[in-house]
Design a protein around this motif. Structure first.
Motif, PDB file in Angstrom:
ATOM      1  N   PHE A   9       0.884  -1.203   0.139  1.00  0.00           N
ATOM      2  CA  PHE A   9       0.048   0.060   0.197  1.00  0.00           C
ATOM      3  C   PHE A   9       0.949   1.093   0.074  1.00  0.00           C
ATOM      4  O   PHE A   9       0.542   2.144  -0.819  1.00  0.00           O
ATOM      5  CB  PHE A   9      -1.213   0.072   1.261  1.00  0.00           C
ATOM      6  N   LEU A  10       1.976   1.232   0.869  1.00  0.00           N
ATOM      7  CA  LEU A  10       2.613   2.420   0.973  1.00  0.00           C
ATOM      8  C   LEU A  10       3.523   2.650  -0.443  1.00  0.00           C
ATOM      9  O   LEU A  10       3.892   3.751  -1.062  1.00  0.00           O
ATOM     10  CB  LEU A  10       3.787   2.319   1.985  1.00  0.00           C
ATOM     11  N   GLN A  11       3.912   1.622  -1.012  1.00  0.00           N
ATOM     12  CA  GLN A  11       4.550   1.670  -2.378  1.00  0.00           C
ATOM     13  C   GLN A  11       3.377   2.221  -3.448  1.00  0.00           C
ATOM     14  O   GLN A  11       3.935   3.047  -4.347  1.00  0.00           O
ATOM     15  CB  GLN A  11       5.509   0.337  -2.871  1.00  0.00           C
ATOM     16  N   HIS A  12       2.324   1.747  -3.401  1.00  0.00           N
ATOM     17  CA  HIS A  12       1.388   2.010  -4.429  1.00  0.00           C
ATOM     18  C   HIS A  12       1.034   3.571  -4.306  1.00  0.00           C
ATOM     19  O   HIS A  12       0.947   4.381  -4.959  1.00  0.00           O
ATOM     20  CB  HIS A  12       0.211   1.381  -4.026  1.00  0.00           C
ATOM     21  N   TYR A  23      11.878  13.897  -3.348  1.00  0.00           N
ATOM     22  CA  TYR A  23      12.096  14.447  -1.896  1.00  0.00           C
ATOM     23  C   TYR A  23      12.757  13.473  -1.148  1.00  0.00           C
ATOM     24  O   TYR A  23      13.667  13.533  -0.260  1.00  0.00           O
ATOM     25  CB  TYR A  23      10.840  14.971  -1.334  1.00  0.00           C
ATOM     26  N   LEU A  24      12.256  12.115  -1.486  1.00  0.00           N
ATOM     27  CA  LEU A  24      12.721  10.935  -0.373  1.00  0.00           C
ATOM     28  C   LEU A  24      13.870  10.096  -0.779  1.00  0.00           C
ATOM     29  O   LEU A  24      14.538   9.428  -0.120  1.00  0.00           O
ATOM     30  CB  LEU A  24      11.315   9.895  -0.226  1.00  0.00           C
ATOM     31  N   VAL A  25      14.163  10.261  -2.126  1.00  0.00           N
ATOM     32  CA  VAL A  25      15.368   9.475  -2.667  1.00  0.00           C
ATOM     33  C   VAL A  25      16.767   9.706  -1.825  1.00  0.00           C
ATOM     34  O   VAL A  25      17.454   9.105  -1.733  1.00  0.00           O
ATOM     35  CB  VAL A  25      15.494   9.464  -4.372  1.00  0.00           C
ATOM     36  N   ALA A  26      16.656  10.950  -1.726  1.00  0.00           N
ATOM     37  CA  ALA A  26      18.124  11.488  -0.936  1.00  0.00           C
ATOM     38  C   ALA A  26      17.993  10.848   0.357  1.00  0.00           C
ATOM     39  O   ALA A  26      19.444  10.720   0.989  1.00  0.00           O
ATOM     40  CB  ALA A  26      18.003  12.978  -0.759  1.00  0.00           C
ATOM     41  N   PHE A  27      17.216  10.218   0.868  1.00  0.00           N
ATOM     42  CA  PHE A  27      17.178   9.662   2.400  1.00  0.00           C
ATOM     43  C   PHE A  27      16.978   7.991   2.116  1.00  0.00           C
ATOM     44  O   PHE A  27      16.880   7.340   3.168  1.00  0.00           O
ATOM     45  CB  PHE A  27      15.986  10.092   3.283  1.00  0.00           C
ATOM     46  N   ALA A  28      17.300   7.274   1.016  1.00  0.00           N
ATOM     47  CA  ALA A  28      17.343   6.166   0.589  1.00  0.00           C
ATOM     48  C   ALA A  28      18.141   5.229   1.807  1.00  0.00           C
ATOM     49  O   ALA A  28      19.099   5.503   2.279  1.00  0.00           O
ATOM     50  CB  ALA A  28      17.835   5.703  -0.698  1.00  0.00           C
ATOM     51  N   GLY A  29      17.663   4.221   2.349  1.00  0.00           N
ATOM     52  CA  GLY A  29      18.381   3.300   3.319  1.00  0.00           C
ATOM     53  C   GLY A  29      17.944   3.836   4.716  1.00  0.00           C
ATOM     54  O   GLY A  29      18.327   3.100   5.897  1.00  0.00           O
ATOM     55  N   LYS A  30      17.309   4.801   5.043  1.00  0.00           N
ATOM     56  CA  LYS A  30      17.165   5.456   6.186  1.00  0.00           C
ATOM     57  C   LYS A  30      15.634   5.002   6.624  1.00  0.00           C
ATOM     58  O   LYS A  30      15.006   4.533   6.009  1.00  0.00           O
ATOM     59  CB  LYS A  30      16.973   7.062   6.166  1.00  0.00           C
ATOM     60  N   LEU A  46      13.347   3.179   0.565  1.00  0.00           N
ATOM     61  CA  LEU A  46      13.901   2.491  -0.230  1.00  0.00           C
ATOM     62  C   LEU A  46      14.658   3.183  -1.371  1.00  0.00           C
ATOM     63  O   LEU A  46      14.502   4.562  -1.482  1.00  0.00           O
ATOM     64  CB  LEU A  46      12.865   1.764  -1.086  1.00  0.00           C
ATOM     65  N   GLU A  47      15.685   2.529  -2.223  1.00  0.00           N
ATOM     66  CA  GLU A  47      16.280   3.097  -3.001  1.00  0.00           C
ATOM     67  C   GLU A  47      16.087   4.178  -4.226  1.00  0.00           C
ATOM     68  O   GLU A  47      16.288   5.061  -4.749  1.00  0.00           O
ATOM     69  CB  GLU A  47      17.172   2.103  -3.667  1.00  0.00           C
ATOM     70  N   ASP A  48      14.477   3.719  -4.478  1.00  0.00           N
ATOM     71  CA  ASP A  48      13.810   4.447  -5.606  1.00  0.00           C
ATOM     72  C   ASP A  48      12.941   5.559  -5.096  1.00  0.00           C
ATOM     73  O   ASP A  48      12.017   6.190  -5.574  1.00  0.00           O
ATOM     74  CB  ASP A  48      12.931   3.494  -6.272  1.00  0.00           C
ATOM     75  N   GLY A  49      13.133   5.780  -3.739  1.00  0.00           N
ATOM     76  CA  GLY A  49      12.224   6.737  -2.910  1.00  0.00           C
ATOM     77  C   GLY A  49      10.799   6.343  -2.542  1.00  0.00           C
ATOM     78  O   GLY A  49      10.274   6.951  -2.086  1.00  0.00           O
ATOM     79  N   SER A  50      10.523   5.144  -2.627  1.00  0.00           N
ATOM     80  CA  SER A  50       9.319   4.660  -2.171  1.00  0.00           C
ATOM     81  C   SER A  50       9.554   4.168  -0.909  1.00  0.00           C
ATOM     82  O   SER A  50      10.408   4.290  -0.274  1.00  0.00           O
ATOM     83  CB  SER A  50       8.696   3.281  -3.013  1.00  0.00           C
ATOM     84  N   LEU A  51       8.303   4.025  -0.279  1.00  0.00           N
ATOM     85  CA  LEU A  51       8.259   3.417   1.014  1.00  0.00           C
ATOM     86  C   LEU A  51       7.987   2.052   1.453  1.00  0.00           C
ATOM     87  O   LEU A  51       7.449   1.414   0.690  1.00  0.00           O
ATOM     88  CB  LEU A  51       7.288   4.435   1.910  1.00  0.00           C
ATOM     89  N   SER A  52       8.369   1.525   2.778  1.00  0.00           N
ATOM     90  CA  SER A  52       8.305   0.023   3.068  1.00  0.00           C
ATOM     91  C   SER A  52       8.121   0.188   4.508  1.00  0.00           C
ATOM     92  O   SER A  52       8.743   0.976   5.145  1.00  0.00           O
ATOM     93  CB  SER A  52       9.456  -0.772   2.493  1.00  0.00           C
ATOM     94  N   LEU A  53       7.243  -0.837   5.084  1.00  0.00           N
ATOM     95  CA  LEU A  53       7.402  -0.985   6.538  1.00  0.00           C
ATOM     96  C   LEU A  53       8.582  -1.628   6.819  1.00  0.00           C
ATOM     97  O   LEU A  53       8.628  -2.707   6.414  1.00  0.00           O
ATOM     98  CB  LEU A  53       5.884  -1.694   6.949  1.00  0.00           C
ATOM     99  N   ALA A  54       9.413  -1.308   7.876  1.00  0.00           N
ATOM    100  CA  ALA A  54      10.571  -1.898   8.326  1.00  0.00           C
ATOM    101  C   ALA A  54      10.258  -2.895   9.404  1.00  0.00           C
ATOM    102  O   ALA A  54       9.448  -2.647  10.225  1.00  0.00           O
ATOM    103  CB  ALA A  54      11.685  -0.868   8.373  1.00  0.00           C
ATOM    104  N   GLY A  55      11.295  -3.802   9.673  1.00  0.00           N
ATOM    105  CA  GLY A  55      10.835  -4.635  10.772  1.00  0.00           C
ATOM    106  C   GLY A  55      11.387  -3.950  12.113  1.00  0.00           C
ATOM    107  O   GLY A  55      11.705  -2.761  12.264  1.00  0.00           O
ATOM    108  N   GLU A  56      10.792  -4.586  13.089  1.00  0.00           N
ATOM    109  CA  GLU A  56      10.944  -4.039  14.489  1.00  0.00           C
ATOM    110  C   GLU A  56      12.424  -4.065  14.902  1.00  0.00           C
ATOM    111  O   GLU A  56      12.744  -3.199  15.642  1.00  0.00           O
ATOM    112  CB  GLU A  56      10.231  -4.963  15.759  1.00  0.00           C
TER     113      GLU A  56
END
Length: 197
Positions: A9-12, A23-30, A46-56
């Motif tokens: 959903f976040l990536q969509h 705006y987000l690609v500059a913070f890839a990996g954070k 993520l590397e392409d500037g999209s978002l993902s839910l990270a693990g705990e």
């Protein structure tokens, strides 16, 4: 099970709001942790500037703390509440991500049109927007009512004027103490000079 769905959903949403990637690609990996006291969620960029839910187990680079009482004030569009959001770690990252997320919009009609066609999607979209608007209005009313209750009946939240008065009193006390210290220092110096004479 829930994590892959939220990530998709976040990536969509990021794909629908393609402008956000720049705006987000500059913070890839954070990773940023949103801490609502009862619930904590780690979002990874993520590397392409999209978002993902990270693990705990992911180590956050920034933390955004929003207590439940502050969340209610944010719902009522209390501008002063935004200033009370506590950010730890990489403040620039947290600020940019939260600003970007606030501006993102989910194009429900576009998604529905693939399932039911353009005309039906448009009608469903209008109905959904009306329902969302009414729900938001009711939520704001409840939040305002709870805020007023917690300020008047069961004081848990301070009113803006009380906070301003408290800050003013603290500033006055600080300057009074500074003047007192100077007088005390002057008096001590005079006393030691008269003893020496």
């Amino acid at each position: 099970m829930l994590k892959p769905l939220v990530t998709r959903f976040l990536q969509h949403i990021t794909n629908q709001n393609n402008w956000s990637r720049a705006y987000l690609v500059a913070f890839a990996g954070k990773v940023v942790q949103f801490d609502f006291t009862l619930i904590k969620a780690n979002l990874a960029i993520l590397e392409d500037g999209s978002l993902s839910l990270a693990g705990e187990a992911a180590e956050p680079d920034a933390f955004i703390h929003i207590p439940p009482s502050l969340a209610l004030r944010l719902l009522t569009k209390d501008e002063a509440a935004k200033m009370q959001i506590q950010i730890d770690g990489d403040a620039h990252l947290a600020t940019e991500l939260s600003k970007t997320l606030r501006q993102m919009r989910w194009d429900i009609e576009e998604d529905l049109s693939h399932l039911v066609g353009d005309i039906t999607a448009s009608k469903l979209g209008e109905t959904t927007q009306k329902m969302l608007h009414e729900t938001k209005k009711q939520t704001v009313n409840i939040a305002e009512m709870l805020t007023e209750y917690w300020q008047e009946e069961k004081p848990m939240l301070a009113k803006k004027r009380h906070i301003e008065q408290f800050n003013h009193d603290v500033d006055s006390l600080k300057s009074d103490i500074a003047r007192f210290e100077k007088r005390l220092q002057k008096l001590t110096q005079q006393t030691s000079n008269s003893i020496e004479s």
